[in-house]
Design a protein around this motif. Structure first.
Motif, mmCIF file in Angstrom:
data_model
loop_
_atom_site.group_PDB
_atom_site.id
_atom_site.type_symbol
_atom_site.label_atom_id
_atom_site.label_comp_id
_atom_site.label_asym_id
_atom_site.label_seq_id
_atom_site.Cartn_x
_atom_site.Cartn_y
_atom_site.Cartn_z
ATOM 1 N N UNK A 125 0.839 -1.203 0.000
ATOM 2 C CA UNK A 125 0.000 0.000 0.000
ATOM 3 C C UNK A 125 0.869 1.245 0.000
ATOM 4 N N UNK A 126 0.386 2.287 -0.663
ATOM 5 C CA UNK A 126 1.139 3.541 -0.752
ATOM 6 C C UNK A 126 0.742 4.418 0.423
ATOM 7 N N UNK A 127 1.426 4.234 1.565
ATOM 8 C CA UNK A 127 1.023 4.984 2.748
ATOM 9 C C UNK A 127 2.189 5.678 3.434
ATOM 10 N N UNK A 128 3.385 5.615 2.881
ATOM 11 C CA UNK A 128 4.511 6.356 3.442
ATOM 12 C C UNK A 128 4.644 7.671 2.690
ATOM 13 N N UNK A 129 4.382 8.787 3.347
ATOM 14 C CA UNK A 129 4.463 10.085 2.707
ATOM 15 C C UNK A 129 5.927 10.557 2.654
ATOM 16 N N UNK A 130 6.259 11.196 1.530
ATOM 17 C CA UNK A 130 7.596 11.766 1.354
ATOM 18 C C UNK A 130 7.521 13.239 1.741
ATOM 19 N N UNK A 131 8.180 13.599 2.827
ATOM 20 C CA UNK A 131 8.140 14.971 3.330
ATOM 21 C C UNK A 131 9.235 15.811 2.690
ATOM 22 N N UNK A 132 8.898 17.065 2.359
ATOM 23 C CA UNK A 132 9.892 18.047 1.926
ATOM 24 C C UNK A 132 10.350 18.770 3.190
ATOM 25 N N UNK A 133 11.646 18.751 3.460
ATOM 26 C CA UNK A 133 12.137 19.170 4.774
ATOM 27 C C UNK A 133 13.206 20.254 4.668
ATOM 28 N N UNK A 134 13.268 21.061 5.735
ATOM 29 C CA UNK A 134 14.333 22.061 5.916
ATOM 30 C C UNK A 134 14.780 21.980 7.366
ATOM 31 N N UNK A 250 -4.428 13.627 3.851
ATOM 32 C CA UNK A 250 -4.454 12.693 2.719
ATOM 33 C C UNK A 250 -4.360 13.406 1.370
ATOM 34 N N UNK A 251 -4.523 14.735 1.347
ATOM 35 C CA UNK A 251 -4.384 15.469 0.090
ATOM 36 C C UNK A 251 -2.922 15.785 -0.235
ATOM 37 N N UNK A 252 -2.018 15.489 0.691
ATOM 38 C CA UNK A 252 -0.601 15.772 0.459
ATOM 39 C C UNK A 252 -0.119 14.984 -0.756
ATOM 40 N N UNK A 253 0.643 15.605 -1.659
ATOM 41 C CA UNK A 253 0.878 14.987 -2.978
ATOM 42 C C UNK A 253 1.899 13.860 -3.054
ATOM 43 N N UNK A 254 2.953 13.856 -2.211
ATOM 44 C CA UNK A 254 4.051 12.906 -2.436
ATOM 45 C C UNK A 254 3.967 11.731 -1.458
ATOM 46 N N UNK A 255 4.018 10.525 -1.998
ATOM 47 C CA UNK A 255 4.046 9.326 -1.168
ATOM 48 C C UNK A 255 4.942 8.284 -1.820
ATOM 49 N N UNK A 256 5.288 7.272 -1.035
ATOM 50 C CA UNK A 256 6.242 6.261 -1.500
ATOM 51 C C UNK A 256 5.606 4.879 -1.428
#
Length: 405
Positions: A125-134, A250-256
């Motif tokens: 399942x595609x449930x790991x979100x890819x976070x953009x980080x600083x 769940x609307x966040x665009x990037x997942x792994x």
């Protein structure tokens, strides 16, 4: 009917339909890739031999899932052993080719070439979100779109002021090409529009670099990416919103996408582990209940139909001939009888007036003469004074009534 495995790690739903409005919807849909999800079917094993050993190698993005499944599998099936390594996706696939491992744990989908070679994936399942980080000290506090991040990634945007931040140069912190998370990003349409190549000044970390090492490399001007559930545990990292949403939305665009991979046919150890991880509860064998023997009911002889009795013919009653009416003789009008004139009543003789009878003289009754009462002789009392004698009032003689004339 089968019952799905309720393992807490493996029943998270796929990312739901996006519900943003306006340009956000179009951009977010455009940024969302579709991965194949055609999984083979496995069954949860009732028992596993005590000497079973499952060998797994793969991406660090699968570390948390691997470790939790390892602990649960070894607890449920005592005597078994799950060996896990994190040498990267490419090394793990090579291990499958050589038969050195049972499963490769990948954080990316298989390529067409890998599928043609006989590798098969079992998606978790595609449930790991890819976070953009600083870094926490980075002065940029706004939100990015997927297009802005892609331009930063390629080196087309090089200063934070170009996205609403301060006038500070941007440094890109990248991972090596074999990184599963990096390859997952490359599948999004926003990165497929151009060559998937990071900025010329990007700092590329080692394949086994941890997220803690990424946090140190970010500093106050860098930007990078990593698995969200791990990034939020590191105090030095701040996750940037995408389209004003964070990865827990769940609307966040990037997942792994995450998957286990085997080659050709799974080994017995791999089959049992996959059954435990994503399998279905086997359907219990139900012994069919024999149908009862039905004794045929004898045919019922039909009752003969009664012959209907004919109704008697009714002779109509003859119509009575009307009797002719008799002629009515008219009664003659009565002859009026003459009434004789009334004789006048004679005038009555007036009654003579009666002579009044003279009233008789009424002799008045003389008033009674009061008899004097002798005075009582008082009883001498030394204290009481004798009461004086009352002189009687003289009687008045009435005047004589005159005779009537």
């Amino acid at each position: 009917m089968t019952k799905k495995n309720n393992h807490s790690l493996l029943t998270l739903a796929l990312v739901a339909s996006l519900t943003t409005t306006g340009e956000g919807i179009r951009q977010t849909w455009r940024s969302y890739p579709v991965f194949a999800q055609d999984n083979p079917t496995f069954t949860i094993p009732a028992t596993v031999a005590e000497d079973t050993r499952v060998r797994i190698d793969g991406s660090t993005g699968m570390e948390q899932i691997n470790e939790e499944l390892k602990a649960d599998f070894e607890t449920k099936y005592p005597g078994t052993q799950v060996e896990v390594k994190y040498d990267g996706a490419d090394t793990a696939l090579e291990g499958l080719r050589k038969g050195e491992i049972d499963l490769a744990a990948l954080g990316r989908p298989l390529t067409e070439a890998e599928q043609a070679e006989g590798f098969k994936e079992v998606s978790l399942g595609r449930f790991r979100k890819i976070a953009i980080i600083v870094g926490q000290g980075n002065p940029f506090t706004g939100s990015l779109t997927d297009e802005q991040f892609a331009q930063i990634w390629r080196g087309e945007i090089t200063n934070w002021s170009e996205v609403g931040g301060p006038d500070v140069p941007i440094r890109v912190i990248d991972r090596p090409q074999e990184s599963d998370t990096r390859q997952a990003l490359s599948k999004y349409p926003v990165f497929e529009e151009k060559e998937f190549k990071s900025a010329p000044n990007a700092e590329v970390l080692g394949v086994d670099a941890t997220l803690e090492e990424v946090a140190q490399a970010l500093g106050e001007d860098g930007i990078g990416y990593g698995i969200y559930n791990k990034a939020e545990e590191i105090p030095e990292i701040r996750v940037l919103p995408m389209f004003d949403t964070l990865p827990d939305d769940e609307k966040y665009p990037f997942s792994q996408p995450l998957a286990y991979v085997y080659k050709d046919e799974p080994s017995e150890a791999a089959r049992q582990f996959l059954g435990f991880a994503v399998g279905e509860t086997p359907t219990a064998q139900v012994t069919p209940t024999p149908e009862p023997v039905v004794t045929p009911i004898p045919a019922v002889t039909p009752t003969p139909v009664a012959t209907p009795t004919p109704e008697p013919v009714v002779t109509p009653t003859p119509v009575a001939t009307p009797t002719p009416e008799r002629a009515v003789t008219p009664i003659p009008a009565p002859v009026p009888i003459p009434i004789p004139a009334a004789t006048p009543t004679p005038v009555a003789t007036p009654t003579p007036v009666a002579t009044p009878t003279p009233e008789r003289a009424v002799t008045p009754i003389p008033a009674p003469v009061p008899i004097p009462i002798p005075a009582a002789t008082p009883t001498p009392t030394p204290v009481v004074t004798p009461t004086p004698v009352v002189t009687p009032t003289p009687v008045v003689t009435p005047a004589p009534v005159p005779e009537p004339e």
